[in-house]
Scaffold this motif. Sequence first.
Motif, PDB file in Angstrom:
ATOM      1  N   ALA A 129      39.461  41.353  47.905  1.00 28.13           N
ATOM      2  CA  ALA A 129      39.497  40.266  46.918  1.00 28.13           C
ATOM      3  C   ALA A 129      38.333  40.437  45.942  1.00 28.13           C
ATOM      4  O   ALA A 129      37.272  40.975  46.273  1.00 28.13           O
ATOM      5  CB  ALA A 129      39.394  38.923  47.617  1.00 28.13           C
ATOM      6  N   ALA A 130      38.548  39.986  44.707  1.00 23.60           N
ATOM      7  CA  ALA A 130      37.496  40.053  43.685  1.00 23.60           C
ATOM      8  C   ALA A 130      36.336  39.150  44.111  1.00 23.60           C
ATOM      9  O   ALA A 130      36.547  38.107  44.736  1.00 23.60           O
ATOM     10  CB  ALA A 130      38.043  39.602  42.339  1.00 23.60           C
ATOM     11  N   PRO A 131      35.091  39.555  43.780  1.00 25.57           N
ATOM     12  CA  PRO A 131      33.948  38.710  44.171  1.00 25.57           C
ATOM     13  C   PRO A 131      34.014  37.350  43.454  1.00 25.57           C
ATOM     14  O   PRO A 131      34.580  37.218  42.380  1.00 25.57           O
ATOM     15  CB  PRO A 131      32.730  39.513  43.729  1.00 25.57           C
ATOM     16  CG  PRO A 131      33.241  40.523  42.760  1.00 25.57           C
ATOM     17  CD  PRO A 131      34.686  40.730  43.050  1.00 25.57           C
ATOM     18  N   LEU A 132      33.400  36.356  44.088  1.00 22.98           N
ATOM     19  CA  LEU A 132      33.389  35.008  43.519  1.00 22.98           C
ATOM     20  C   LEU A 132      32.451  34.943  42.312  1.00 22.98           C
ATOM     21  O   LEU A 132      31.381  35.559  42.302  1.00 22.98           O
ATOM     22  CB  LEU A 132      32.930  33.991  44.564  1.00 22.98           C
ATOM     23  CG  LEU A 132      33.833  33.817  45.795  1.00 22.98           C
ATOM     24  CD1 LEU A 132      33.197  32.837  46.770  1.00 22.98           C
ATOM     25  CD2 LEU A 132      35.208  33.359  45.407  1.00 22.98           C
ATOM     26  N   SER A 133      32.877  34.176  41.335  1.00 25.07           N
ATOM     27  CA  SER A 133      32.015  33.944  40.162  1.00 25.07           C
ATOM     28  C   SER A 133      30.933  32.948  40.566  1.00 25.07           C
ATOM     29  O   SER A 133      31.040  32.262  41.585  1.00 25.07           O
ATOM     30  CB  SER A 133      32.851  33.392  39.007  1.00 25.07           C
ATOM     31  OG  SER A 133      33.301  32.090  39.315  1.00 25.07           O
ATOM     32  N   PRO A 134      29.850  32.830  39.765  1.00 27.40           N
ATOM     33  CA  PRO A 134      28.791  31.873  40.102  1.00 27.40           C
ATOM     34  C   PRO A 134      29.324  30.448  40.198  1.00 27.40           C
ATOM     35  O   PRO A 134      28.892  29.680  41.062  1.00 27.40           O
ATOM     36  CB  PRO A 134      27.791  32.017  38.954  1.00 27.40           C
ATOM     37  CG  PRO A 134      28.028  33.400  38.420  1.00 27.40           C
ATOM     38  CD  PRO A 134      29.475  33.692  38.646  1.00 27.40           C
ATOM     39  N   GLU A 135      30.269  30.070  39.354  1.00 26.22           N
ATOM     40  CA  GLU A 135      30.837  28.720  39.414  1.00 26.22           C
ATOM     41  C   GLU A 135      31.602  28.513  40.728  1.00 26.22           C
ATOM     42  O   GLU A 135      31.523  27.454  41.351  1.00 26.22           O
ATOM     43  CB  GLU A 135      31.794  28.468  38.234  1.00 26.22           C
ATOM     44  CG  GLU A 135      31.153  28.471  36.871  1.00 26.22           C
ATOM     45  CD  GLU A 135      30.977  29.876  36.311  1.00 26.22           C
ATOM     46  OE1 GLU A 135      31.743  30.805  36.695  1.00 26.22           O
ATOM     47  OE2 GLU A 135      30.050  30.073  35.524  1.00 26.22           O
ATOM     48  N   GLU A 136      32.339  29.558  41.137  1.00 29.31           N
ATOM     49  CA  GLU A 136      33.104  29.457  42.381  1.00 29.31           C
ATOM     50  C   GLU A 136      32.168  29.374  43.582  1.00 29.31           C
ATOM     51  O   GLU A 136      32.415  28.622  44.520  1.00 29.31           O
ATOM     52  CB  GLU A 136      34.048  30.651  42.517  1.00 29.31           C
ATOM     53  CG  GLU A 136      35.199  30.638  41.511  1.00 29.31           C
ATOM     54  CD  GLU A 136      36.006  31.932  41.515  1.00 29.31           C
ATOM     55  OE1 GLU A 136      37.204  31.858  41.212  1.00 29.31           O
ATOM     56  OE2 GLU A 136      35.420  33.014  41.799  1.00 29.31           O
TER      57      GLU A 136
END
Length: 157
Positions: A137-144
């Motif tokens: 899975a793609a890494p989480l963004s800072p907001e996520e």
Amino acid sequence: MIRALVLLLALAAPALAPPAGAAVGDPREQLRDPAQEERAREIGRELRCLVCQNQSIEDSDADLARDLRRIVREKVAAGEPSDAVREFVHARYGDFVLLRPPVNAATIALWATPFLALGGGIVAILLSRRRGAPQPAAPLSPEERARLATLEDRPAA
């Protein structure tokens, strides 16, 4: 405790069953010559009871199986060869009466089914391996990450 008892009974069930042909047949039906009787039993083990679920006529209690056993024993006692006895029953009841039916146009699907199933399973395994491992899975963004931290009640990293 109950599971162990059920397992023990399930494992003991085959030991409690009578040997093949032992409970079936009247001793008065048996041939006097032990060699002929064994030959008749051997033929009977190759013939399917027409009213039972995949049992030989030697293993069946059905009236039809008893009649077929009698016919087999009469022919064996008359000195007919085993092949002639099998052919006699086969001619009257068809391929179904044989526990090992011949390979011909009518039974080719019966004989081919196990090979088709095995081939289908191998193809399915090969196709599933070709797809490879799933993509990470793609890494989480800072907001996520912040939202996840809020949901987990811990400070964001």
